[in-house]
Design an enzyme around this catalytic site. Structure first.
Site, mmCIF file in Angstrom:
data_model
loop_
_atom_site.group_PDB
_atom_site.id
_atom_site.type_symbol
_atom_site.label_atom_id
_atom_site.label_comp_id
_atom_site.label_asym_id
_atom_site.label_seq_id
_atom_site.Cartn_x
_atom_site.Cartn_y
_atom_site.Cartn_z
ATOM 1 N N PHE A 130 -25.700 -14.295 -7.437
ATOM 2 C CA PHE A 130 -25.190 -14.048 -8.705
ATOM 3 C C PHE A 130 -25.046 -12.714 -8.905
ATOM 4 O O PHE A 130 -26.010 -11.715 -8.363
ATOM 5 C CB PHE A 130 -26.628 -14.409 -9.660
ATOM 6 C CG PHE A 130 -26.159 -14.329 -11.151
ATOM 7 C CD1 PHE A 130 -25.681 -15.577 -11.536
ATOM 8 C CD2 PHE A 130 -26.273 -13.210 -11.620
ATOM 9 C CE1 PHE A 130 -25.168 -15.666 -12.992
ATOM 10 C CE2 PHE A 130 -26.050 -13.458 -13.137
ATOM 11 C CZ PHE A 130 -25.487 -14.588 -13.595
ATOM 12 N N ASP A 201 -35.480 -13.999 -6.068
ATOM 13 C CA ASP A 201 -34.985 -14.240 -7.565
ATOM 14 C C ASP A 201 -35.076 -15.725 -7.645
ATOM 15 O O ASP A 201 -34.416 -16.499 -7.058
ATOM 16 C CB ASP A 201 -33.546 -13.807 -7.743
ATOM 17 C CG ASP A 201 -32.909 -14.062 -8.988
ATOM 18 O OD1 ASP A 201 -33.261 -15.132 -9.552
ATOM 19 O OD2 ASP A 201 -31.961 -13.134 -9.535
ATOM 20 N N TYR A 226 -34.773 -18.360 -19.863
ATOM 21 C CA TYR A 226 -33.950 -19.029 -20.688
ATOM 22 C C TYR A 226 -33.009 -20.260 -20.213
ATOM 23 O O TYR A 226 -32.249 -20.921 -20.630
ATOM 24 C CB TYR A 226 -32.755 -17.995 -21.409
ATOM 25 C CG TYR A 226 -32.045 -17.057 -20.546
ATOM 26 C CD1 TYR A 226 -31.123 -17.811 -19.520
ATOM 27 C CD2 TYR A 226 -32.287 -15.915 -20.398
ATOM 28 C CE1 TYR A 226 -30.387 -16.916 -18.774
ATOM 29 C CE2 TYR A 226 -31.642 -14.974 -19.560
ATOM 30 C CZ TYR A 226 -30.581 -15.645 -18.764
ATOM 31 O OH TYR A 226 -29.958 -14.772 -18.062
ATOM 32 N N LYS A 227 -33.295 -20.474 -18.851
ATOM 33 C CA LYS A 227 -32.727 -21.688 -18.090
ATOM 34 C C LYS A 227 -33.692 -22.816 -18.196
ATOM 35 O O LYS A 227 -33.836 -23.163 -19.508
ATOM 36 C CB LYS A 227 -32.585 -21.177 -16.780
ATOM 37 C CG LYS A 227 -31.266 -19.968 -16.843
ATOM 38 C CD LYS A 227 -30.677 -19.551 -15.275
ATOM 39 C CE LYS A 227 -29.572 -18.160 -15.575
ATOM 40 N NZ LYS A 227 -29.752 -17.387 -14.534
ATOM 41 N N ARG A 371 -20.302 -27.239 -12.229
ATOM 42 C CA ARG A 371 -21.672 -27.153 -12.168
ATOM 43 C C ARG A 371 -22.604 -28.109 -13.196
ATOM 44 O O ARG A 371 -22.149 -28.039 -14.312
ATOM 45 C CB ARG A 371 -22.209 -25.980 -12.460
ATOM 46 C CG ARG A 371 -22.639 -25.363 -11.349
ATOM 47 C CD ARG A 371 -23.190 -23.876 -11.736
ATOM 48 N NE ARG A 371 -23.408 -23.384 -12.923
ATOM 49 C CZ ARG A 371 -24.154 -22.226 -13.241
ATOM 50 N NH1 ARG A 371 -24.732 -21.610 -12.641
ATOM 51 N NH2 ARG A 371 -24.301 -22.038 -14.643
#
Ligand SMILES: *Cc1c(COP(=O)(O)O)cnc(C)c1O
Length: 412
Positions: A130, A201, A226-227, A371
């Protein structure tokens, strides 16, 4: 022609009836008619969150005002929430703190890692990571004399690059694009044997599968809430520092919340003991209130059940879409798969837009990946079946070719 599925919808409904996590769906507020396959980007809203946020706004802030720092425990909130995230990532309570964002936290832990390895100047990262992680590594190495950030073309290249100049390695436990899961235990052991520090991560694994930071020997970790953790848009992130480093590790964003005596208002900085020295400034309490509500939902959840259902959901989706005109990019082996499925299609962007118009929300990552995230707390087998049917129909009908599906917003 119709959707010729390898398993019937009725069989999926039977799986739902036997699903030990099925009742958790009621903890979430999802719009009617939506099949949400983007909880790996922004988790769904827990039913209890608005009330919890309202309490902080109206009672703690509105009525108690500044007294809430002590009476509502605002000051300890970053520690308390860190202690509740710790079991979800295989850490001890004093090893996790909630603060800032993933990017900022990576800046802090990577800087601390470089300081802990003064004779070494190389930071290794995965070139396909990312990008914010790569940008932060560039930013941090730019501040250390002689330091450089080296990008690997794959995680496999790590072995060849691990020399005695490597101070730290930063890797994502699950790849945000392909959904590939790395072997945290083996990689961490290898990196530490080479004298370097391992920073994970866990943005795409926290809340998606059991993470074992401590037993794998991880040195540092960062992750967002928040995921899969459903903390809400922009909810505060967390960071992990292994206990063995906490007294020696020093991070450069030396704000007053990391001070040994913040309310002594002294002129010089002296870091507090333990994980607290990784704090910088006033916590964002409304965001933390929302996160606290979502952690209440997580409290009774067994991560092994989450993992079992996640693999079953992704297995199901892969089996259903395999016959379609798409390439399954996500690894088939369970040990190498996170909780999402990535499909390659040259026109992935408009295909995803056509699905969204049908109420099936996934997302697209350039250049050609669709995705789909699978969140076992609120997704059913029947929904996965329906999502695959919609994808089959979108591809077969060519409806994605409509001009309106080609226009891109600022966020994809
Ligand atoms: C989502 C995500 C981030 C997000 O970073 P922010 O600082 O919260 O914007 C960082 N790294 C990875 C791997 C992610 O998936």
């Amino acid at each position: 022609m119709g959707f010729r599925a390898v398993i019937t919808r009725a069989e999926c409904e039977a799986l739902d009836a036997a699903d030990p996590l099925a009742a958790l769906r009621e903890e979430f507020s999802l719009p009617e008619g939506v099949i949400y396959l983007d909880g790996n980007s922004l988790g769904a809203l827990p039913v209890r969150t608005p009330e919890r946020v309202r309490r902080t706004v109206e009672a703690e802030w509105g009525k108690e005002l500044i007294r809430s720092w002590n009476e509502a425990g605002w000051f300890e909130q970053p520690y308390r929430l860190g202690g509740r995230i710790a079991p979800l990532v295989g850490a001890s309570a004093g090893e996790v703190v909630v603060c800032d964002t993933t990017s900022v936290n990576l800046f802090k832990v990577l800087s601390a890692a470089l300081r802990l390895r003064p004779g070494r100047r190389t930071v290794l990262g995965d070139g396909a990571a990312f990008p914010t992680d790569l940008y932060i590594a560039e930013g941090v190495t730019g501040l250390f004399e002689g330091a450089r950030s080296v990008l690997l073309s794959s995680a496999e290249e790590l072995e060849a690059r691990l020399d005695d100049d490597v101070a730290a390695v930063v890797l994502s436990h699950v790849d945000y694009r392909t959904g590939e899961l790395l072997d945290m235990a083996a990689i961490t052991a290898r990196v530490r044997a080479a004298g370097a520090l391992m920073i994970w991560d866990v943005c795409h694994s926290a809340g998606a599968l059991p993470v074992e930071l401590n037993s794998c020997g991880a040195d540092f970790a960062v992750g967002c809430t928040y995921k899969y953790l459903n903390g809400g848009p922009g909810s505060p992130a967390f960071l992990y520092v292994a206990e063995r480093h906490q007294d020696a590790a020093v991070q450069p964003l030396s704000g007053w919340f990391g001070h040994a005596r913040p309310f002594a208002f002294e002129a010089g900085y002296e870091p507090t003991g333990g994980i607290g020295r990784f704090l910088t400034s006033s916590p964002s309490l409304l965001g933390q209130a929302a996160l606290e509500a979502s952690l209440d939902v997580w409290e009774p959840v067994d991560l092994r059940a989450v993992r079992a259902k996640s693999l079953a959901l992704t297995d199901l989706f892969i089996a259903l879409v395999e016959p379609l005109d798409v390439e399954v990019v996500t690894p088939r082996e369970h040990a190498r798969r996170g909780s999402q499925v990535a499909l390659r299609h040259p026109d992935g962007y408009p295909v995803v837009q056509a699905l969204i118009e049908r109420g099936v929300i996934g997302d697209f990552r350039a250049p050609d990946l669709m995705r789909f995230g699978f969140t076992p707390l609120y997704l059913s087998y029947a929904e996965v079946w329906e999502a695959a049917r919609h994808l089959a129909e979108v591809l077969e009908s060519g409806e994605w070719r409509a001009e309106r599906f080609g226009r891109r917003g600022a966020v994809t």
